[in-house]
Design an enzyme around this catalytic site. Structure first.
Site, short mmCIF file in Angstrom:
data_model
loop_
_atom_site.label_atom_id
_atom_site.label_comp_id
_atom_site.label_asym_id
_atom_site.label_seq_id
_atom_site.Cartn_x
_atom_site.Cartn_y
_atom_site.Cartn_z
N VAL A 113 8.24 -6.66 -6.39
CA VAL A 113 8.80 -7.40 -7.53
C VAL A 113 9.43 -8.72 -7.06
O VAL A 113 10.08 -9.41 -7.82
CB VAL A 113 9.87 -6.53 -8.25
CG1 VAL A 113 9.22 -5.31 -8.88
CG2 VAL A 113 10.98 -6.09 -7.29
N HIS A 131 4.79 -3.16 -11.03
CA HIS A 131 6.17 -2.74 -11.29
C HIS A 131 7.05 -3.88 -11.79
O HIS A 131 8.27 -3.83 -11.63
CB HIS A 131 6.76 -2.14 -10.01
CG HIS A 131 6.05 -0.89 -9.58
ND1 HIS A 131 6.04 -0.45 -8.28
CD2 HIS A 131 5.29 -0.02 -10.28
CE1 HIS A 131 5.32 0.66 -8.20
NE2 HIS A 131 4.85 0.93 -9.40
N ASP A 252 3.74 2.13 10.68
CA ASP A 252 3.93 3.56 10.99
C ASP A 252 2.76 4.31 10.38
O ASP A 252 2.74 4.62 9.20
CB ASP A 252 5.32 3.87 10.39
CG ASP A 252 5.53 5.34 10.12
OD1 ASP A 252 6.57 5.65 9.53
OD2 ASP A 252 4.67 6.14 10.49
N ALA A 283 2.40 -6.09 9.15
CA ALA A 283 1.36 -6.60 8.24
C ALA A 283 1.23 -8.12 8.37
O ALA A 283 0.13 -8.66 8.32
CB ALA A 283 1.72 -6.23 6.81
C1 BV8 Z 1 5.79 6.83 -14.27
C2 BV8 Z 1 10.39 -1.52 -9.31
C3 BV8 Z 1 5.36 8.04 -16.24
C4 BV8 Z 1 11.87 -1.40 -9.34
C5 BV8 Z 1 9.52 0.61 -8.49
C6 BV8 Z 1 8.88 13.62 -9.63
C7 BV8 Z 1 10.09 13.37 -10.24
C8 BV8 Z 1 10.34 12.21 -10.96
C9 BV8 Z 1 9.35 11.24 -11.09
C10 BV8 Z 1 8.14 11.50 -10.46
C11 BV8 Z 1 7.89 12.65 -9.76
N1 BV8 Z 1 6.63 12.59 -9.28
C12 BV8 Z 1 6.07 11.44 -9.65
C13 BV8 Z 1 6.98 10.79 -10.41
C14 BV8 Z 1 6.77 9.54 -11.03
C15 BV8 Z 1 7.43 8.43 -10.23
C16 BV8 Z 1 7.15 8.58 -8.76
O1 BV8 Z 1 6.06 8.29 -8.30
N2 BV8 Z 1 8.18 9.02 -8.00
C17 BV8 Z 1 7.98 9.25 -6.59
C18 BV8 Z 1 9.08 8.58 -5.79
C19 BV8 Z 1 7.95 10.75 -6.36
N3 BV8 Z 1 6.79 7.27 -10.73
C20 BV8 Z 1 7.32 6.67 -11.81
O2 BV8 Z 1 8.35 7.00 -12.33
C21 BV8 Z 1 6.48 5.54 -12.38
N4 BV8 Z 1 6.36 5.74 -13.79
O3 BV8 Z 1 5.28 7.68 -13.61
O4 BV8 Z 1 5.89 6.89 -15.62
C22 BV8 Z 1 5.42 7.77 -17.67
C23 BV8 Z 1 4.23 7.61 -18.37
C24 BV8 Z 1 4.30 7.41 -19.73
C25 BV8 Z 1 5.54 7.36 -20.39
C26 BV8 Z 1 6.72 7.51 -19.66
C27 BV8 Z 1 6.68 7.72 -18.29
C28 BV8 Z 1 7.18 4.20 -12.17
C29 BV8 Z 1 7.29 3.93 -10.69
C30 BV8 Z 1 7.78 2.50 -10.50
C31 BV8 Z 1 9.20 2.53 -9.98
N5 BV8 Z 1 9.61 1.16 -9.67
N6 BV8 Z 1 9.85 -0.67 -8.26
C32 BV8 Z 1 12.51 -2.03 -8.15
O5 BV8 Z 1 11.80 -2.55 -7.27
O6 BV8 Z 1 13.75 -1.98 -8.10
S1 BV8 Z 1 8.90 1.52 -7.21
C33 BV8 Z 1 9.53 0.86 -5.80
O7 BV8 Z 1 9.44 1.85 -4.83
C34 BV8 Z 1 8.71 -0.28 -5.30
O8 BV8 Z 1 8.19 -1.09 -6.28
C35 BV8 Z 1 7.63 0.41 -4.54
O9 BV8 Z 1 6.54 0.68 -5.34
C36 BV8 Z 1 8.26 1.71 -4.19
C37 BV8 Z 1 8.53 1.69 -2.73
O10 BV8 Z 1 7.30 1.93 -2.18
P1 BV8 Z 1 6.73 0.97 -1.06
O11 BV8 Z 1 6.42 -0.35 -1.62
O12 BV8 Z 1 5.65 1.75 -0.42
O13 BV8 Z 1 7.94 0.75 -0.08
P2 BV8 Z 1 8.53 1.83 0.90
O14 BV8 Z 1 9.84 1.34 1.35
O15 BV8 Z 1 8.40 3.18 0.28
O16 BV8 Z 1 7.50 1.80 2.10
C38 BV8 Z 1 7.38 0.65 2.87
C39 BV8 Z 1 6.17 0.90 3.74
O17 BV8 Z 1 5.93 -0.27 4.51
C40 BV8 Z 1 6.39 2.03 4.71
O18 BV8 Z 1 5.20 2.79 4.79
C41 BV8 Z 1 6.66 1.32 6.04
O19 BV8 Z 1 6.17 2.07 7.15
C42 BV8 Z 1 5.84 0.08 5.87
N7 BV8 Z 1 6.33 -1.09 6.59
C43 BV8 Z 1 7.61 -1.46 6.83
N8 BV8 Z 1 7.63 -2.64 7.50
C44 BV8 Z 1 6.33 -3.04 7.63
C45 BV8 Z 1 5.50 -2.05 7.07
N9 BV8 Z 1 4.16 -2.14 7.05
C46 BV8 Z 1 3.62 -3.23 7.62
N10 BV8 Z 1 4.34 -4.23 8.18
C47 BV8 Z 1 5.69 -4.16 8.22
N11 BV8 Z 1 6.42 -5.14 8.79
#
Ligand code: BV8
Ligand code: ZN
Length: 292
Positions: A113, A131, A252, A283
């Site tokens: 974002v 998102h 990782d 990356a």
């Molecule tokens: C939905 C915006 C349905 C906000 C974000 C169980 C319980 C409750 C909910 C759920 C559940 N199971 C599934 C869900 C649904 C939920 C979900 O998936 N939860 C997960 C956590 C279990 N999803 C939702 O709620 C979605 N909506 O399902 O709605 C619905 C349908 C109809 C009607 C009503 C409802 C909405 C999800 C969106 C949430 N918003 N962001 C904000 O940014 O503040 S998500 C947010 O977290 C980010 O946008 C991003 O997507 C996510 C983080 O993920 P990553 O980007 O992967 O970042 P992360 O830190 O995790 O990882 C970083 C990676 O980079 C690592 O792998 C690391 O090793 C690597 N890295 C680090 N440094 C480097 C690198 N790689 C390369 N180079 C580097 N230098």
């Protein structure tokens, strides 16, 4: 930094096979996450120390958190707006933008974002914000449809200036001093991001589905994402199911994901191409090398 001459033979061979496949690919998708912007200085969601004042972003990025404590959540987002405005796109953001410019059948799905892909001049019609954006604002009043995109004002209100002083102790901001809607004058504004439990914008989901269903995606680049958030992470499996190949760029690498780890049965199934290439490292370093 990693230069071809310092690579191991196996990495160089993997890179050569990736380059050959990249050149023969007609339709390419990228799913990018917080790791893409890590080198630009923006913290990832699951990295050390979390995003802000050691709060777990997953607890703050929800409608419940906002209605319970809009002061806390607005300070979280205000601090991230400020950080993103100070950050610069890195070489991976630019490399993806360049690929889009020379490949009309290339689409980037970003979970980020932070607006950095846009600032790297990524063609906007080939960039879907799954998102939302830190720089979009929406009115929370039920009867008001106010939404503003590309609002880069910081701080949004004088009171929010304290959000960026993370060394100072946390101070509560009265609701009256939080951003309010210029259209209805009563509604509290919220960040135009998709919170956990909220649906992704239907137009964005539609566009991503259209891209995937309008022809086989030969390759998906999975860059800097933990692949834990759905439905975003689901796009990788959708491409695999079509027989498309997967390239993962991550510091990782989860080895269990790579092709040669698969059992005999799995490697003949529809998941034959779980992950064909893995580029372990930053990356910002690997994406430009892989896409050159
Ligand atoms: C939905 C915006 C349905 C906000 C974000 C169980 C319980 C409750 C909910 C759920 C559940 N199971 C599934 C869900 C649904 C939920 C979900 O998936 N939860 C997960 C956590 C279990 N999803 C939702 O709620 C979605 N909506 O399902 O709605 C619905 C349908 C109809 C009607 C009503 C409802 C909405 C999800 C969106 C949430 N918003 N962001 C904000 O940014 O503040 S998500 C947010 O977290 C980010 O946008 C991003 O997507 C996510 C983080 O993920 P990553 O980007 O992967 O970042 P992360 O830190 O995790 O990882 C970083 C990676 O980079 C690592 O792998 C690391 O090793 C690597 N890295 C680090 N440094 C480097 C690198 N790689 C390369 N180079 C580097 N230098
Ligand atoms: Zn309003």
């Amino acid at each position: 930094s990693t230069q071809p001459e310092t690579m191991t033979a196996s990495v160089a061979a993997s890179l050569a096979s990736f380059h050959a496949y990249l050149r023969s690919s007609k339709r390419i998708l990228a799913l990018v996450g917080a790791g893409l912007s890590a080198s630009s200085g923006l913290p990832t969601f699951r990295g050390t120390g979390g995003l802000w004042r050691n709060h777990d972003a997953m607890e703050l990025a929800t409608p419940e958190a906002f209605s319970n404590d809009p002061s806390l959540v607005w300070q979280f987002y205000s601090a991230r707006r400020a950080a993103a405005l100070c950050a610069m796109p890195n070489k991976a953001h630019y490399a993806l933008a360049e690929l889009a410019k020379c490949m009309p059948e290339f689409l980037t799905l970003t979970q980020n974002v932070d607006g950095l892909s846009t600032r790297a001049n990524h063609p906007p019609d080939q960039l879907l914000h799954l998102h939302g954006s830190l720089f979009s604002l929406k009115c929370t009043s039920f009867y008001c449809d106010f939404q503003e995109d590309n609002n880069f004002t910081h701080p949004l209100t004088p009171a929010l200036a304290i959000a960026s002083e993370v060394s100072a102790p946390y101070r509560h901001i009265q609701q009256a001093d939080l951003p309010h809607c210029p259209k209805c004058n009563t509604g509290l504004l919220r960040p135009g991001v998709v919170w956990f439990g909220e649906p992704l914008p239907w137009r964005v989901v539609q566009a991503a589905d259209d891209f995937i269903s309008s022809g086989k995606v030969d390759l998906i680049l999975v860059i800097g994402t933990s692949g834990t958030v759905y439905p975003a992470a689901g796009y990788v499996d959708r491409v695999r199911m079509q027989g498309g190949k997967v390239a993962v760029f991550n510091i990782d690498i989860d080895e269990s994901d790579s092709e040669d780890e698969l059992s005999e049965v799995e490697s003949t199934g529809s998941y034959a191409n779980r992950t064909t290439w893995t580029f372990e490292g930053d990356a910002a370093e690997w994406v430009p090398i892989a896409l050159e």
